[in-house]
Write a protein that holds these residues in place. Structure first.
Motif, short mmCIF file in Angstrom:
data_model
loop_
_atom_site.label_atom_id
_atom_site.label_comp_id
_atom_site.label_asym_id
_atom_site.label_seq_id
_atom_site.Cartn_x
_atom_site.Cartn_y
_atom_site.Cartn_z
N ASP A 233 0.84 -1.21 0.00
CA ASP A 233 0.00 0.00 0.00
C ASP A 233 0.86 1.25 0.00
O ASP A 233 0.63 2.19 -0.79
N SER A 318 -3.05 -5.79 -0.24
CA SER A 318 -3.32 -4.55 0.48
C SER A 318 -3.76 -4.87 1.89
O SER A 318 -4.30 -5.96 2.16
N LEU A 320 -6.16 -3.39 3.03
CA LEU A 320 -7.61 -3.33 2.80
C LEU A 320 -7.83 -3.72 1.33
O LEU A 320 -7.91 -2.85 0.47
N LEU A 322 -9.23 -3.93 -1.81
CA LEU A 322 -10.41 -3.34 -2.44
C LEU A 322 -10.22 -3.24 -3.95
O LEU A 322 -11.11 -3.60 -4.73
N ALA A 355 -12.37 0.48 7.88
CA ALA A 355 -11.48 0.57 6.72
C ALA A 355 -10.36 1.57 6.97
O ALA A 355 -9.19 1.32 6.64
N ARG A 358 -7.54 0.31 9.04
CA ARG A 358 -6.60 -0.56 8.32
C ARG A 358 -5.78 0.21 7.30
O ARG A 358 -4.63 -0.14 7.03
N LEU A 359 -6.38 1.25 6.70
CA LEU A 359 -5.68 2.01 5.66
C LEU A 359 -6.07 3.49 5.81
O LEU A 359 -7.05 3.95 5.23
N LEU A 362 -7.21 6.02 2.83
CA LEU A 362 -8.33 5.70 1.95
C LEU A 362 -9.09 6.98 1.60
O LEU A 362 -9.47 7.75 2.49
N TYR A 365 -14.91 5.27 -0.59
CA TYR A 365 -15.41 3.99 -0.07
C TYR A 365 -16.78 3.76 -0.68
O TYR A 365 -17.58 4.69 -0.81
#
Length: 440
Positions: A233, A318, A320, A322, A355, A358-359, A362, A365
């Motif tokens: 990431d 990642s 997350l 996605l 989310a 975790r990241l 971001l 979303y």
């Protein structure tokens, strides 16, 4: 699969192509129209007679016109006709030029699938040279981050009030320095920040973005302390790119019936960025298929919002997972009559919080909301209100189409949530999907 007019126009590369395609969406300029389970076809009379054919499985098309826009106005016109007057496509036996094209496409797809199945031949790699190049770029990035941190410290020392009088060049010049430092991901963030000053509530949003930027620069310096997924990431956030072949061969593959719940498009100079949001019907897994195109070039994969297809997605590594690539689509897409995994606003915010944990970097979303009512508010942003009375703002603008489709009653809405407001992309009303945010 039957198409709606909005879905067809969502495929247009620009507004002028959509208008021209809509104009050709009548039987008058066409001859030898037809369609079956595999394709639509027809010949359009213009300055010449153009042969148009469209695969119904993935909406890939071929037209004999010289237009550089893809899909061209003739392809859009044929699809408009199929959506609004399907009875005009009377022939069911395709002519030879359509059969030949379908056969060639089938052979091409089979060859690509066979290449993916075969183990790639190992090519000699100069490992030492690769390591030298990686080390050189790493050093250059770190030097750029050191300079960026000094600039951020000066900015905070002088106070955010000083930013309001600065023009966009204050940010874009720093972004150019990050490009020189081979950190294009940070450059893109700085260019986005340039739009914040002088907007409503800009100081809080700017402070949050600068904080995330500082967190990114500090985290990258401690790259080796994180687990492999988060390291990937951070590298991509700085600007390293992942090879798609490596993702397809080594990433996590998930088979499902994937619903394309919404599609958004951004343009920066000549670069177009398309975000396709997908949800798995069985797994409830959320996915983002990102596509890029320059100028009038088409996107590599045709995805139609408001449809679903059986297929395999492969996710990027990642913290997350996605973002994903489509490895295979099977059969023809079918229209959506409901959103998988639609939830309440509280559930959306819980998912967003988890989310971010975790990241933290971001930006967007997927929001799939169940039974919400659009609420206009004169002088303030529109809102969506769910059955529990919880409300979230929509992005600024008019949302009369959404209100008209809902009739003031609860509907299911899909869109993008950026932490401040929702951009509505699609709605299911009366059992049918409608595209939002595009001119009809």
């Amino acid at each position: 699969m039957s198409l709606s007019l909005e879905q067809v126009l969502a495929l247009a590369p620009d507004a002028s192509a959509a208008a021209a395609g809509k104009k050709l969406g009548t039987p008058a300029p066409w001859q030898n129209l037809g369609g079956n389970d595999d394709a639509y076809w027809g010949e359009c009379k213009g300055s010449a007679l153009y042969q148009v054919r469209v695969s119904r499985a993935d909406l890939v098309a071929k037209c004999t016109c010289p237009s550089r826009k893809l899909p061209c106005k003739h392809t859009l016109g044929l699809l408009v006709l199929a959506a609004t007057a399907p009875q005009a496509l009377t022939a069911t036996q395709p002519p030879e030029w359509v059969i030949e094209w379908l056969v060639r496409r089938g052979e091409s797809v089979a060859r690509k699938a066979a290449r993916r199945e075969r183990a790639p031949e190992a090519e000699p790699v100069d490992v030492a040279a690769q390591e030298r190049r990686a080390a050189k770029r790493g050093d250059r990035v770190l030097q750029g981050l050191d300079a960026l941190d000094l600039w951020l410290n000066d900015l905070m020392r002088n106070g955010l009030a000083s930013v309001e009088t600065q023009g966009p060049s204050f940010w874009t010049q720093q972004a150019a320095r990050m490009v020189d430092a081979q950190a294009p991901g940070i450059a893109a963030r700085l260019r986005r920040i340039a739009d914040l000053p002088r907007t409503d509530g800009w100081t809080e949003r700017l402070l949050a973005e600068l904080g995330r930027l500082a967190l990114l620069t500090h985290a990258f310096r401690r790259l080796d302390e994180f687990d492999p997924a988060l390291r990937e990431d951070l590298r991509q956030l700085i600007g390293w790119t992942a090879e798609q072949d490596e993702i397809l061969s080594g990433g996590e593959a998930v088979a499902d019936r994937w619903a394309v719940i919404g599609q958004s498009l951004e343009e920066e100079e000549r670069l177009k960025v398309q975000r396709n949001w997908l949800v798995g019907a069985a797994t409830g897994r959320q996915a983002l298929v990102l596509q890029f195109a320059v100028g009038a070039a088409p996107f590599a994969t045709m995805l139609l919002p408001g449809t679903s297809f059986d297929g395999d997605l492969v996710f990027y590594p990642s913290a997350l997972p996605l973002r994903a690539l489509i490895r295979e689509r099977r059969g023809s897409p079918s229209p959506l009559d409901r959103f998988p995994a639609a939830a309440s606003i509280d559930a959306l915010l819980d998912g967003w919080s988890a989310a971010l944990a975790r990241l933290p970097w971001l930006d967007r979303y997927p929001a799939v909301l169940q039974s919400v009512v659009p609420v206009p508010d004169e002088g303030s942003p529109w809102r969506l209100r769910d059955a529990a009375g919880v409300q979230l703002p929509l992005v600024r603008g008019d949302h009369w189409m959404l209100l008209a489709l809902s009739g003031g009653h609860p509907v299911d809405v899909a869109g993008e949530w950026d932490g401040a407001a929702i951009l509505p992309l699609g709605v299911v009303a009366d059992g049918a999907y409608r595209v939002l945010g595009r001119a009809a």
